[in-house]
Design an enzyme around this catalytic site. Structure first.
Site, short mmCIF file in Angstrom:
data_model
loop_
_atom_site.label_atom_id
_atom_site.label_comp_id
_atom_site.label_asym_id
_atom_site.label_seq_id
_atom_site.Cartn_x
_atom_site.Cartn_y
_atom_site.Cartn_z
N TYR A 266 4.00 -0.64 3.68
CA TYR A 266 3.92 0.51 4.58
C TYR A 266 4.96 0.41 5.70
O TYR A 266 5.65 1.39 6.02
CB TYR A 266 2.51 0.57 5.17
CG TYR A 266 2.20 1.79 5.99
CD1 TYR A 266 1.94 3.02 5.39
CD2 TYR A 266 2.11 1.71 7.38
CE1 TYR A 266 1.63 4.13 6.15
CE2 TYR A 266 1.80 2.82 8.15
CZ TYR A 266 1.56 4.03 7.53
OH TYR A 266 1.24 5.14 8.28
N LYS B 92 8.09 3.07 6.29
CA LYS B 92 8.15 3.80 7.55
C LYS B 92 9.46 3.49 8.30
O LYS B 92 10.01 4.35 8.98
CB LYS B 92 6.94 3.48 8.41
CG LYS B 92 5.63 4.04 7.84
CD LYS B 92 5.72 5.53 7.53
CE LYS B 92 4.38 6.14 7.18
NZ LYS B 92 4.50 7.59 6.85
#
Length: 253
Positions: free
Chosen positions: A154, A158
């Site tokens: 993640y 991002k």
């Protein structure tokens, strides 16, 4: 494009949370909104909130990691709402784990939905923005882009979306298209509740621990993020591009 013409916005992952709040906010700004999510039926609540307030919305089922589905979804938006000139890349999933426990599938799923999905959606929508000589692309990054234990996949996507955004800004600026990113901090959503469950805490305790570190001393709400997105997608933000706005209740360092 005339500023009085109703612009069409596409918001991915808009069945709930930040995506739903963004769709509702953009509709309040006068946009016709395509509410995209994996399950079209799950979009009914968001669409209902928009139409009951007098807005115009369309529910569309789409797996943003699949190019054929993306092309079909954007084609349907064009046919039923009009050519999209606003895109919010919000769709996302979590597959949290420490490196030694993280599977290849955990990595690939997060990469495909967040990063590939943003690529496919941006590629499909930009042609309409180029034709209109006006466009807004906003992608959802996260404070996790700065690094977060248990979120290697993640955090990586991002951070990647910030580079993606800056590159889009350079490539598309000459067509009147801006690209920006919004990076939320702690926002009370189903996703943060899932993270609390992963680390073995009640959501109440998890939220309290987060709030204790936030200068404004409260958790973020989906509407806080939607407000930032609304700014980036508006006419007044035409000279703001390639930027990352952290919506986190204070500085993160």
């Amino acid at each position: 494009m005339s500023t009085t013409e109703q612009r069409v916005a596409v918001v991915t992952g808009a069945a709930r949370g930040i995506g739903a709040a963004t769709a509702v906010r953009l509709a309040a700004e006068g946009r016709a909104v395509a509410v995209l999510d994996l399950d079209e039926a799950a979009c009914a609540k968001t669409v209902g909130a928009i139409t009951e307030a007098g807005g115009k919305a369309l529910a569309v089922g789409c797996d943003v990691s699949q190019s054929a589905q993306v092309e079909a979804a954007v084609g349907r938006v064009v046919a039923e709402l009009g050519a999209p000139t606003i895109l919010v890349n919000n769709a996302g999933v979590l597959r949290d784990n420490l490196l030694f426990k993280m599977s290849e599938s955990d990595w690939d799923t997060v990469m495909n939905v967040h990063l590939k999905g943003s690529f496919l959606m941006s590629r499909a929508c930009q042609k309409h923005m180029v034709d209109a000589r006006w466009g807004r692309i906003v992608s959802l990054s996260s404070s996790s882009a700065l690094g977060n234990r248990g979120q290697l996949n993640y955090a990586s996507v991002k951070a990647g979306l910030q580079g993606f955004t800056k590159t889009l800004a350079k490539e598309l600026g000459k067509f009147g298209i801006t690209a920006n990113a919004v990076a939320p901090g702690f926002i009370a959503t189903d996703m943060t509740a899932a993270t609390a469950a992963r680390v073995g805490m009640s959501f109440e305790d998890f939220e309290a621990a987060a709030v204790s570190q936030i200068p404004v001393q409260r958790a973020g709400r989906p509407e806080d993020v939607a407000n930032a997105i609304a700014f980036f997608t508006g006419d007044d933000a035409g000279f703001v591009s390639g930027q990352v706005m952290y919506v986190a209740g204070g500085p993160l360092n």
